[in-house]
Design an enzyme around this catalytic site. Structure first.
Site, mmCIF file in Angstrom:
data_model
loop_
_atom_site.group_PDB
_atom_site.id
_atom_site.type_symbol
_atom_site.label_atom_id
_atom_site.label_comp_id
_atom_site.label_asym_id
_atom_site.label_seq_id
_atom_site.Cartn_x
_atom_site.Cartn_y
_atom_site.Cartn_z
ATOM 1 N N GLU A 327 -7.507 -0.981 1.873
ATOM 2 C CA GLU A 327 -7.029 -2.095 1.732
ATOM 3 C C GLU A 327 -5.590 -1.639 3.330
ATOM 4 O O GLU A 327 -4.879 -0.856 3.000
ATOM 5 C CB GLU A 327 -6.200 -2.103 0.809
ATOM 6 C CG GLU A 327 -7.459 -2.900 -0.070
ATOM 7 C CD GLU A 327 -6.208 -3.355 -1.358
ATOM 8 O OE1 GLU A 327 -7.017 -4.253 -2.312
ATOM 9 O OE2 GLU A 327 -5.041 -3.527 -2.236
ATOM 10 N N CYS A 328 -5.698 -2.399 3.904
ATOM 11 C CA CYS A 328 -4.595 -2.559 5.170
ATOM 12 C C CYS A 328 -4.353 -1.380 6.017
ATOM 13 O O CYS A 328 -5.154 -0.812 7.151
ATOM 14 C CB CYS A 328 -3.462 -2.808 4.299
ATOM 15 S SG CYS A 328 -1.951 -3.547 5.880
ATOM 16 N N GLY A 329 -3.788 -0.276 5.377
ATOM 17 C CA GLY A 329 -3.338 0.646 6.089
ATOM 18 C C GLY A 329 -4.181 1.804 6.228
ATOM 19 O O GLY A 329 -5.686 1.688 7.216
#
Length: 438
Positions: A327-329
């Protein structure tokens, strides 16, 4: 019986986080079992709440979570707790057009749960005018009750007297005033506050906040404003199921954004969460059957991640037979490369084919509703997941992978395809919060 109080403000930057953290520690010093809760999708403040109390924080989000899940989480959070302090995100009434009671604002929680509000007013640059603001809050929504007011960032005792007199003459109780002090501010960076685990002197800073609140505010009066609650049992049906029985969770300064309610539910569902550190060049443990790379700050550690050969090789071996989700990073690290703020390109894991950059920043912020396009770590194809997106990085090469999900914004307007999927590996900039059951 557990008591609860919402701490709200007219806007972000009013100082409600510092007030909340200070009050949490001040009440804990008195032997009160107190827990902090954050309204909305902010995943940093719960870490400060936990640091102040020693008790895990929680997010309650009226847009992303169906009301029965909100009730369920609140009931669990109240067990063995004397006082719940619920900190508003942004302004008290700020949210989106998500339908009645589903705006994402702290005001929704006040209406749903019958919890009154302690209003934090930044009175810098005004005095009697603060009363007009307070009166506006009292009358804006009769179903959201203003129980009292904290005057924040006052310039002098005379400033306090003028503001207090005007507010109290309008019929609102002022429980104290905090004088302007730069030492009470928390350090920030591009995604908000520096996280509690990274603060170089977190304990002394929280103690300083608690000292300030104890000297400036009437804690007994604040405690008397809180109301007893008896939350309904609700339902956990909208929880996200654990992606495996033993879940390898990347956990270090580069991977930090795992919502507390997710980890708690996964453990309650019988899953084991096993932490490992990519920055320490650790691979996901071999006895795990799923791997989760949370969001965080990989852009600040891109060189170290690129040099973590055991991590990269071990993750590739893991992904050959078991699911990996980022997720994201975490999504950024699953790609081919990551360009840091200085424009230097760093090789990432290459388990997905996209590339991202932090060199030219563009803020992406908002609620997201994702429809999964295939079976995977978050659920079955067609499942709708609600969550949030907040990042400054951007995709510079979309790659060649299948899309992970079709996403819409918080009002349901389509945005397009999101993320990528290749074999057992998936990733997206979208942070999942809860499922949609209807």
């Amino acid at each position: 019986m557990t008591k609860a109080l919402i701490i709200g403000a007219p806007r972000s930057g009013s100082g409600k986080t510092s007030v909340t953290i200070g009050l949490l520690r001040a009440f804990a010093r008195r032997g009160i079992r107190v827990r902090g809760i954050k309204s909305g999708p902010d995943y940093i403040d719960p870490g400060f709440h936990q640091a102040a109390t020693g008790i895990a924080g929680l997010n309650l989000d009226s847009w992303a979570m169906e009301p029965p899940l909100v009730q369920h989480l609140l009931a669990n959070a109240a067990e063995g707790i004397d006082l719940l302090l619920i900190e508003s995100a942004m302004g008290l009434f700020d949210g989106i057009a998500g339908g009645e009671g589903r705006t994402g604002s702290a005001a929704d929680l006040s209406r749903l749960l019958g919890i009154p509000v302690l209003l934090v007013l930044d009175i810098s640059g005004q005095s009697q005018t603060a009363a007009a603001v307070a009166v506006g809050f009292r009358h804006y929504d009769q179903n959201v009750r203003m129980a009292g007011v904290v005057l924040n960032r006052a310039g002098s005792e005379r400033h306090v007297r003028l503001s207090r007199a005007a507010i109290e003459s309008a019929g609102l109780s002022v429980v104290g005033a905090v004088l302007r002090d730069s030492m009470l501010s928390l350090p920030e960076r591009h995604l908000g506050l520096v996280q509690a685990t990274e603060h170089p002197a977190i304990e002394s800073h929280i103690d300083r906040l608690a000292d300030a609140m104890e000297s400036a505010l009437d804690l007994d009066a604040i405690l008397s404003l809180a109301v007893s609650i008896a939350p309904e049992a609700g339902s956990p049906s909208a929880h996200l199921s654990p992606p495996g029985q033993r879940i390898a969770i990347a956990s270090d300064a580069a991977f930090t954004f795992l919502y507390p309610h997710l980890g708690h539910h996964w453990r309650q569902a019988g899953a084991e969460l096993v932490a490992f550190s990519p920055l320490a060049d650790e691979a996901p443990p071999g006895h795990c059957d799923a791997c989760w790379l949370p969001g965080g700050y990989p852009e600040l550690f891109a060189g170290r991640i690129a040099a973590a050969h055991k991590f990269r090789a071990g993750l590739a071996d893991f992904a050959a037979t078991r699911p990996v989700h980022g997720e994201c990073g975490g999504y950024m690290v699953l790609g081919e490369s990551l360009e840091d703020a200085e424009g230097q390109r760093h090789t990432m894991t290459g388990l997905l084919s996209h590339s991202t950059s932090f060199a030219t920043r563009k803020m992406n912020l908002g609620y997201r509703q994702a429809t999964l396009l295939s079976d995977g770590a978050l659920g079955r194809a067609g499942q709708v997941i609600r969550g949030h997106e907040f990042h400054y990085a951007r995709v510079t090469d979309a790659g060649r992978d299948e899309a992970f999900a079709a996403i819409a914004d918080g009002t349901g307007s389509p945005i397009g395809l999101s993320g990528g999927r290749r074999a057992l590996v998936s990733g997206t900039f979208f942070h999942a919060i809860a499922a949609v059951t209807g």
